[in-house]
Design a protein around this motif. Structure first.
Motif, PDB file in Angstrom:
ATOM      1  N   UNK A  78      -8.647   8.274   4.111  1.00 32.18           N
ATOM      2  CA  UNK A  78      -8.061   7.115   4.753  1.00 32.18           C
ATOM      3  C   UNK A  78      -6.221   6.955   3.798  1.00 32.18           C
ATOM      4  N   UNK A  79      -7.242   7.088   1.745  1.00 27.45           N
ATOM      5  CA  UNK A  79      -6.520   6.730   1.787  1.00 27.45           C
ATOM      6  C   UNK A  79      -6.456   4.916   0.428  1.00 27.45           C
ATOM      7  N   UNK A  80      -5.403   4.715   0.302  1.00 26.65           N
ATOM      8  CA  UNK A  80      -4.889   3.064   0.907  1.00 26.65           C
ATOM      9  C   UNK A  80      -5.277   2.372   1.755  1.00 26.65           C
ATOM     10  N   UNK A  81      -6.500   1.605   1.916  1.00 29.03           N
ATOM     11  CA  UNK A  81      -6.245   0.649   3.151  1.00 29.03           C
ATOM     12  C   UNK A  81      -5.861  -0.401   3.036  1.00 29.03           C
ATOM     13  N   UNK A  82      -5.673  -0.764   4.596  1.00 28.29           N
ATOM     14  CA  UNK A  82      -6.293  -2.650   4.548  1.00 28.29           C
ATOM     15  C   UNK A  82      -6.124  -2.790   5.654  1.00 28.29           C
ATOM     16  N   UNK A  83      -7.320  -3.523   6.356  1.00 27.71           N
ATOM     17  CA  UNK A  83      -8.150  -4.078   7.531  1.00 27.71           C
ATOM     18  C   UNK A  83      -8.031  -5.457   8.268  1.00 27.71           C
ATOM     19  N   UNK A  84      -7.170  -5.727   8.711  1.00 31.53           N
ATOM     20  CA  UNK A  84      -6.719  -7.216   9.563  1.00 31.53           C
ATOM     21  C   UNK A  84      -7.836  -7.552  10.888  1.00 31.53           C
ATOM     22  N   UNK A  85      -8.612  -8.394  10.437  1.00 33.66           N
ATOM     23  CA  UNK A  85      -9.145  -9.489  11.102  1.00 33.66           C
ATOM     24  C   UNK A  85      -8.360 -10.407  11.590  1.00 33.66           C
ATOM     25  N   UNK A  86      -8.219 -10.239  13.500  1.00 34.75           N
ATOM     26  CA  UNK A  86      -7.422 -10.777  14.537  1.00 34.75           C
ATOM     27  C   UNK A  86      -8.455 -12.218  14.859  1.00 34.75           C
ATOM     28  N   UNK A  87     -10.059 -12.032  14.948  1.00 32.72           N
ATOM     29  CA  UNK A  87     -10.480 -12.026  15.146  1.00 32.72           C
ATOM     30  C   UNK A  87     -11.664 -12.185  17.302  1.00 32.72           C
ATOM     31  N   UNK A  88     -12.676 -13.030  16.833  1.00 33.94           N
ATOM     32  CA  UNK A  88     -13.024 -11.785  18.702  1.00 33.94           C
ATOM     33  C   UNK A  88     -13.485 -11.066  18.643  1.00 33.94           C
ATOM     34  N   UNK A  89     -13.560 -10.091  17.453  1.00 35.52           N
ATOM     35  CA  UNK A  89     -13.824  -8.859  17.056  1.00 35.52           C
ATOM     36  C   UNK A  89     -12.592  -7.895  17.202  1.00 35.52           C
ATOM     37  N   UNK A  90     -11.552  -8.211  16.958  1.00 34.94           N
ATOM     38  CA  UNK A  90     -10.324  -7.674  17.732  1.00 34.94           C
ATOM     39  C   UNK A  90      -9.846  -7.469  16.391  1.00 34.94           C
ATOM     40  N   UNK A  91      -9.562  -5.348  15.472  1.00 32.30           N
ATOM     41  CA  UNK A  91      -8.950  -6.055  13.812  1.00 32.30           C
ATOM     42  C   UNK A  91      -8.285  -4.839  13.977  1.00 32.30           C
ATOM     43  N   UNK A  92      -7.530  -4.789  13.332  1.00 32.54           N
ATOM     44  CA  UNK A  92      -6.228  -3.632  13.014  1.00 32.54           C
ATOM     45  C   UNK A  92      -6.458  -2.860  11.706  1.00 32.54           C
ATOM     46  N   UNK A  93      -6.151  -1.592  11.550  1.00 34.25           N
ATOM     47  CA  UNK A  93      -5.476  -1.497  10.051  1.00 34.25           C
ATOM     48  C   UNK A  93      -4.740   0.062  10.027  1.00 34.25           C
ATOM     49  N   UNK A  94      -4.619  -0.020   8.314  1.00 28.01           N
ATOM     50  CA  UNK A  94      -3.409   0.549   8.052  1.00 28.01           C
ATOM     51  C   UNK A  94      -3.803   1.121   7.095  1.00 28.01           C
ATOM     52  N   UNK A  95      -3.177   2.765   7.383  1.00 26.32           N
ATOM     53  CA  UNK A  95      -3.401   3.881   6.325  1.00 26.32           C
ATOM     54  C   UNK A  95      -2.910   4.819   5.490  1.00 26.32           C
ATOM     55  N   UNK A  96      -3.536   5.622   4.605  1.00 26.72           N
ATOM     56  CA  UNK A  96      -2.655   6.353   3.671  1.00 26.72           C
ATOM     57  C   UNK A  96      -1.358   5.494   2.726  1.00 26.72           C
ATOM     58  N   UNK A  97      -0.983   4.257   2.990  1.00 29.35           N
ATOM     59  CA  UNK A  97      -0.608   3.310   1.753  1.00 29.35           C
ATOM     60  C   UNK A  97      -0.390   3.783   0.987  1.00 29.35           C
ATOM     61  N   UNK A  98       1.287   3.485   0.297  1.00 28.17           N
ATOM     62  CA  UNK A  98       1.103   4.141  -0.997  1.00 28.17           C
ATOM     63  C   UNK A  98       1.153   3.093  -1.685  1.00 28.17           C
ATOM     64  N   UNK A  99       0.805   1.871  -1.301  1.00 21.67           N
ATOM     65  CA  UNK A  99       0.683   0.443  -2.077  1.00 21.67           C
ATOM     66  C   UNK A  99       0.648  -0.672  -1.064  1.00 21.67           C
ATOM     67  N   UNK A 100      -0.116  -1.444  -1.770  1.00 22.39           N
ATOM     68  CA  UNK A 100      -0.716  -2.482  -0.793  1.00 22.39           C
ATOM     69  C   UNK A 100      -0.390  -3.766  -0.927  1.00 22.39           C
ATOM     70  N   UNK A 101       0.587  -5.268  -0.800  1.00 20.75           N
ATOM     71  CA  UNK A 101       0.596  -6.458  -1.084  1.00 20.75           C
ATOM     72  C   UNK A 101      -0.231  -7.361  -0.523  1.00 20.75           C
ATOM     73  N   UNK A 102      -1.612  -7.193  -0.997  1.00 18.96           N
ATOM     74  CA  UNK A 102      -2.170  -8.200   0.121  1.00 18.96           C
ATOM     75  C   UNK A 102      -3.496  -8.121  -0.364  1.00 18.96           C
ATOM     76  N   UNK A 103      -4.776  -9.224  -0.399  1.00 21.21           N
ATOM     77  CA  UNK A 103      -5.981  -9.104  -0.731  1.00 21.21           C
ATOM     78  C   UNK A 103      -7.373  -9.597  -0.070  1.00 21.21           C
ATOM     79  N   UNK A 104      -8.243  -9.096  -0.106  1.00 21.05           N
ATOM     80  CA  UNK A 104      -9.194  -9.727   0.530  1.00 21.05           C
ATOM     81  C   UNK A 104      -9.717 -10.728   0.596  1.00 21.05           C
ATOM     82  N   UNK A 105      -9.466 -11.510   2.009  1.00 19.54           N
ATOM     83  CA  UNK A 105      -9.747 -13.299   2.325  1.00 19.54           C
ATOM     84  C   UNK A 105      -8.266 -13.948   2.561  1.00 19.54           C
ATOM     85  N   UNK A 106      -7.067 -13.258   2.455  1.00 21.54           N
ATOM     86  CA  UNK A 106      -6.037 -13.942   2.279  1.00 21.54           C
ATOM     87  C   UNK A 106      -5.320 -13.438   3.937  1.00 21.54           C
ATOM     88  N   UNK A 107      -5.372 -14.685   3.987  1.00 21.46           N
ATOM     89  CA  UNK A 107      -4.484 -15.236   6.040  1.00 21.46           C
ATOM     90  C   UNK A 107      -3.418 -14.598   6.097  1.00 21.46           C
TER      91      UNK A 107
END
Length: 456
Positions: free
Chosen positions: A369-398
């Motif tokens: 999946x290459x460079x990937x970001x996973x965002x938790x939206x609460x109550x077990x709902x998550x969104x995933x973003x893959x094959x990114x050239x770059x990401x601008x966020x870090x783990x723990x960031x809202x």
């Protein structure tokens, strides 16, 4: 006549007396050691159910264990659960019992113990001479609740029809708070969460049907209370069949050589590029999917999102959810996989916005999946973003809905610049198109929540 050497005899008597005195002092010191026995009693919940198994360790590093006594005090009445006496140690302590594992099963009804508040008492003594020769004592008392009544379940939400690869919401009320509660779809379990509604015994659970689960898959609400009492009721609803596309991916020689070389495959050097590709596309894919499917463990017990999820702006749909793919190389089908997301293509390095408000729980390179970001939206709902050239966020960031989190790319096992977008409900990938649809969100989520709020 034999002359008695009284001086020698007196000296021997003195030596014997001194030795005996030293032994007595030494033995008394041992018998008068002050260290109390140790009890390691850890109960997962302070509750005793209809058949409560109890296991804990006791130890004494001194002269040894004398006695372990266990009982329950309820309404002023003491009920002995277990009593064990250990053999006394020898003079030099060789036969002492210094540690033990105590196991027992508590069955309140058989012991004529009624439900309600009680005290679990554990008393352990050693063989020292303290306490008027009764030994050092360790006393543990834990307040517990005797609970032998299973919880009752009332389903509050309506309409639980879910399509293959689709999502749904169930809301239900319990007769008491329970630590384990949720929805079963077949054998897949989706935890329920309290705290969203004013009533602490009202729970909600987002659940999903896997793309391959059929119409006959049973749906149920299952709960377990602190005492281990279990209840299960059918959840009114069913799984609707859906047709998924079949797709053929033709792999070129240049793609195979270029992409396979990007992965550090643990295989002998003389294996073919096809064998290496299969290891990446199958074994590594499974490992990566396992990582995605365990990400829900970091979910917030709150609904962080609001309204329909955003789709990549001005993008074309290049591949759909649950496409059944045949991978062909040199005229032959070499692999089959299911595409667990949606591929969206725009311009190269297009800005990617967070589909909804949430908390970043992963931002790293993830295999195919290459460079990937996973965002938790609460109550077990998550969104995933893959094959990114770059990401601008870090783990723990809202992140806010619409906030730029990265740029599209072709990292991982991607042929060209695009976004692989996915939605997870607990540990199941689902069709993102539902979450993009304002009408679906209103009918399947918001209306249910608002109807239950009116009941509270």
């Amino acid at each position: 006549m034999i002359e008695i050497d009284w001086k020698t005899i007196r000296l021997q008597i003195i030596v014997v007396f001194v030795v005996l005195l030293i032994l007595m002092v030494w033995y008394a010191v041992i018998r008068l050691e002050w260290q109390n026995p140790v009890v390691n009693l850890n109960m997962k919940y302070p509750a005793v159910g209809p058949e409560q198994k109890l296991s804990f360790s006791v130890s004494d590093t001194g002269i040894g264990l004398r006695k372990v006594w266990i009982g329950i005090i309820k309404d002023g009445r003491e009920t002995v659960l277990s009593e064990k006496n250990y053999p006394p140690p020898g003079f030099f302590g060789g036969k002492a019992a210094h540690e033990d594992i105590v196991k027992l099963t508590i069955e309140p009804k058989k012991l004529n113990i009624s439900d309600g508040d009680a005290v679990l008492r554990v008393e352990v003594r050693d063989f020292t001479w303290h306490g008027w020769l009764n030994g050092n004592k360790t006393l543990i008392e834990k307040e517990v609740k005797i609970d032998t009544v299973p919880p009752t379940i009332t389903v509050l939400s309506k309409a639980h029809a879910v399509v293959q690869g689709g999502s749904c919401l169930a809301i239900y009320k319990l007769s008491k708070p329970c630590p384990v509660t949720g929805i079963y779809v077949g054998k897949n379990f989706f935890p329920g969460y309290a705290g969203y509604f004013k009533d602490p015994t009202t729970y909600l659970a987002f659940f999903a049907a896997n793309y391959d689960q059929g119409h006959d898959t049973p749906l149920s609400v299952s709960v377990s209370d602190f005492g281990g009492n279990n209840s299960t009721v059918p959840l009114p609803g069913y799984v609707l069949k859906r047709a998924f596309k079949r797709d053929t991916i033709n792999l070129s020689k240049s793609f195979m050589e270029r992409k396979v070389a990007e992965f550090n495959v643990d295989m002998p050097k003389n294996v073919s590029v096809v064998e290496k590709f299969l290891k990446i596309n199958s074994d590594l894919r499974k490992k990566n999917n396992d990582l995605f499917e365990s990400a829900w463990k970091k979910t917030e017990k709150d609904m962080l999102w609001d309204g329909p999820f955003m789709r990549l702006a001005r993008s074309a749909n290049e591949a759909s959810f649950a496409d059944h793919r045949d991978y062909r190389y040199d005229g032959e089908t070499i692999d089959k996989q299911v595409h667990l997301g949606v591929d969206l293509a725009s311009v190269a390095h297009a800005p990617i916005k967070a589909a909804n408000r949430g908390k970043v729980i992963l931002s790293e390179f993830v295999g195919i999946y290459g460079n990937t970001v996973i965002i938790d939206h609460g109550f077990g709902v998550l969104s995933t973003y893959s094959h990114l050239n770059s990401f601008d966020v870090r783990e723990g960031q809202t992140v806010a809905k619409g906030e730029i989190i990265g740029r599209t790319g072709s990292t991982g096992l991607a042929a060209g610049d695009h976004l692989h977008f996915g939605i997870l409900v607990h540990n199941i990938f689902v069709n993102p198109s539902e979450w993009w649809d304002a009408t679906w969100i209103k009918g399947n989520v918001l209306n249910k929540i608002n109807a239950v709020k009116l009941m509270n």
